[in-house]
Design a protein around this motif. Structure first.
Motif, mmCIF file in Angstrom:
data_model
loop_
_atom_site.group_PDB
_atom_site.id
_atom_site.type_symbol
_atom_site.label_atom_id
_atom_site.label_comp_id
_atom_site.label_asym_id
_atom_site.label_seq_id
_atom_site.Cartn_x
_atom_site.Cartn_y
_atom_site.Cartn_z
ATOM 1 N N GLN A 1 -1.932 5.057 3.169
ATOM 2 C CA GLN A 1 -3.084 4.170 3.356
ATOM 3 C C GLN A 1 -2.738 3.084 4.368
ATOM 4 O O GLN A 1 -1.916 2.216 4.103
ATOM 5 C CB GLN A 1 -3.494 3.525 2.022
ATOM 6 C CG GLN A 1 -4.743 2.647 2.134
ATOM 7 C CD GLN A 1 -5.065 1.930 0.836
ATOM 8 O OE1 GLN A 1 -4.176 1.513 0.102
ATOM 9 N NE2 GLN A 1 -6.350 1.774 0.546
ATOM 10 N N VAL B 1 -7.271 6.290 5.219
ATOM 11 C CA VAL B 1 -6.386 6.937 4.250
ATOM 12 C C VAL B 1 -6.150 8.373 4.687
ATOM 13 O O VAL B 1 -7.089 9.110 4.993
ATOM 14 C CB VAL B 1 -7.014 6.935 2.837
ATOM 15 C CG1 VAL B 1 -6.086 7.620 1.844
ATOM 16 C CG2 VAL B 1 -7.319 5.505 2.392
ATOM 17 N N ARG C 1 0.852 -1.187 0.000
ATOM 18 C CA ARG C 1 0.000 0.000 0.000
ATOM 19 C C ARG C 1 0.884 1.231 0.000
ATOM 20 O O ARG C 1 2.041 1.170 0.382
ATOM 21 C CB ARG C 1 -0.869 0.052 1.272
ATOM 22 C CG ARG C 1 -1.874 -1.060 1.459
ATOM 23 C CD ARG C 1 -2.756 -0.724 2.667
ATOM 24 N NE ARG C 1 -3.762 -1.720 2.928
ATOM 25 C CZ ARG C 1 -3.632 -2.735 3.776
ATOM 26 N NH1 ARG C 1 -2.506 -2.878 4.449
ATOM 27 N NH2 ARG C 1 -4.618 -3.596 3.960
#
Length: 250
Positions: A239, A245, A235
């Motif tokens: 995130q 996020v 990722r």
């Protein structure tokens, strides 16, 4: 020179993976629905001194997949990347047609190509079979029921295949990316709505790129033969999970 087959190679992660594997010395066979996109990727590979072949086909068409596999002389690497998300409705309002399309390409498409090329991966004596799944294979989220269901299916296929091939000369690798910003993924999901597609990445500091994922795939493929990367989740730093996020204030 060993051969690597990459599906969904006309754009995004597939195109970047084809280029990355070519740079590692593989002859790359580019598979996808759009001949002109495939040819554009192949031309870049050839310009860099690599070898690339273009094979337009739809991975959900079993007869076409079997015909392609029959024409492939040898295959040491298969990257099952073809996939996609269609629609972002709730389960209550979701279009069953969208769910069927996602299952068809993400699961059955992977099954078709895997079954067709597995004998040649075994015959290579050192095959690598990669499935590009998603963090959606493990974490569900609102509006993602159909996509998560399909990617859970891709994960189940991959994990089961690894068990069934234990002892065979084939490594089975699953790469599960999180937020990746490519030209088409979110546009396809939102039926071409550019504003909605852009909102997915709004305020996110450096989402993953297709090249980031391709680099990870190439690294996994080029590990020593006795090293299997069972599952690799990647990722962007921004995130932490599907629902967590970091975004800059607009």
């Amino acid at each position: 020179m060993s051969t690597a087959v990459v599906t969904g190679a006309g754009s995004g992660i597939g195109a970047a993976t084809a280029r990355a594997l070519a740079s590692e010395g593989y002859r790359t066979l580019l598979v996808g629905r759009r001949a002109e996109r495939l040819e554009a990727v192949a031309e870049k590979i050839r310009a860099a001194g690599g070898e690339a072949g273009v094979h337009p086909l739809d991975v959900t068409d079993r007869e076409a997949v079997d015909a392609f596999a029959g024409a492939v002389e040898e295959c040491a690497v298969l990257v099952n990347n073809a996939g996609g998300a269609f629609g972002a409705d709730s389960v209550e309002e979701g279009d069953p047609g969208d769910w069927a399309r996602m299952y068809d390409v993400n699961v059955l498409g992977t099954l078709h190509v895997t079954q067709a090329l597995l004998p040649k991966l075994k015959a290579s004596g050192d095959g690598v079979l990669v499935v590009v799944s998603s963090t959606a294979s493990y974490v569900n989220y609102e509006g993602g029921g159909g996509y998560s269901a399909a990617k859970h299916g891709a994960h189940a296929l991959t994990e089961t295949l690894r068990l069934e091939l234990c002892g065979e000369p084939v490594r089975v690798v699953e790469i599960a990316p999180g937020m990746v910003q490519t030209d088409e993924f979110s546009l396809n999901r939102y039926n071409g709505d550019e504003a909605k597609a852009a909102q997915v990445y709004a305020g996110v500091d450096a989402p993953l790129t297709a090249e980031d994922v391709a680099d990870t795939i190439a690294w996994s493929v080029t590990r020593p033969s006795h090293v299997n990367v069972d599952l690799l989740v990647l990722r962007p730093r921004a995130q932490a999970a599907q629902h967590k996020v970091a975004r800059r204030n607009s």
